[in-house]
Each structure stands twice: as structure tokens, then as C-alpha cells.
Design a protein around this motif. Sequence first.
Motif, short mmCIF file in Angstrom:
data_model
loop_
_atom_site.label_atom_id
_atom_site.label_comp_id
_atom_site.label_asym_id
_atom_site.label_seq_id
_atom_site.Cartn_x
_atom_site.Cartn_y
_atom_site.Cartn_z
N ALA A 23 -1.09 5.03 3.63
CA ALA A 23 -0.72 5.62 2.33
C ALA A 23 -0.49 7.13 2.47
O ALA A 23 0.46 7.68 1.91
CB ALA A 23 -1.78 5.33 1.29
N GLY A 40 0.58 -2.37 -5.42
CA GLY A 40 -0.73 -2.99 -5.62
C GLY A 40 -0.66 -4.32 -6.36
O GLY A 40 -1.23 -4.47 -7.44
N ALA A 62 0.83 -1.21 0.00
CA ALA A 62 0.00 0.00 0.00
C ALA A 62 0.86 1.26 0.00
O ALA A 62 0.56 2.23 -0.70
CB ALA A 62 -0.93 0.00 1.20
N THR A 88 2.55 1.83 -3.35
CA THR A 88 1.53 1.90 -4.41
C THR A 88 1.78 0.87 -5.51
O THR A 88 1.40 1.08 -6.66
CB THR A 88 1.41 3.31 -5.02
OG1 THR A 88 2.61 3.64 -5.72
CG2 THR A 88 1.09 4.35 -3.98
#
Length: 161
Positions: free
Chosen positions: A96, A77, A72, A75
Motif C-alpha cells: 500500500a 477493500g 490493497a 484501497t
Amino acid sequence: MMIYAGGAGSDQRYRREKMKQIRLLWMIIKRCNADKVLYAFVISFFASAFVVMLAEPGISSYGEGMWYCFVACTTIGFGDFAAVTLIGRIATVYIALCQIMLVAILPGIIVTYYMEVIHRREQESLTMFMDKLERLPELSREELEQIAEKVRKSGEEKEII
């Protein structure tokens, strides 16, 4: 960066120089209060991993919670885990945002560090120059020529600016 060649004394000078650089960087981090942000981020990261582990049915271990928080924060993912509960999603948004704050602070710290390094080098050069000026009658012809060259270069730099 300074490179020293040969001998144990050179190695010690190199280590001392590196330690001075690290102390300077830490001093700047503290002056900018970035140390508090860094500590808060680390604590938030581990706490969020724990919350996600408790709240998310697909995450069964603390290691998986830390992996989820890492994914997270960066980023990336990967999609191997996804927050499905409200608490898990809130923890994801929180970590985040903390990471975004940390990344936003880094360029300022780096620029401040390099500006301080440049300032200290200028101070050292100025101190050495002033020391030579104080001993002007004792200087050799070659040393006087070096000083004159530095003064000329300094004048040229000011004209450019």
C-alpha cells in the motif's frame, strides 16, 4: 494531438508523431528516476502477492494473492480476503505504501511531460520564425504580414503577463 487525414503517408506521419511522444514521455520518466520506482513497484507487487499467498491461510493460490494485493493497492477493500497474520499485514502495508509513492509521483511526471511538449512546440515555432526572418528579402507580402501579426500577438501576450 495531431490528426492526419488521408493516405498511407499521413498514417506514417501520425505513427511517427505518436512514437516521438512516447519517447519523450519515457525520457521524462527516466529523467525523474520514476522508471526505478515503477520497476520497484512491479517487483514489490508480485513479491508481496507471493508472500501473502504463503503467509495467509485464507489465500491458497498466487492468483488470489495478486488479487489481494490489487485490492490493497487500490484501497477498494472488497472484504473477500483479509490479512490475519503479522507477515500478511506487513506485506499489505508495504504494498500500500509503495502504491502511494507511485501515485504521488505521477502528477509530477504528467506536468513535466506537458511542459516539455509546450517547450518543444515553442522551440519549433521560434525556429520557423527565425528561418523566415533570415529569408526576409525573399518573402512575399502575405508572409511579411503573417510575421507582423505574430509579432503583434506576441507583444500583446507579454503585456498581459
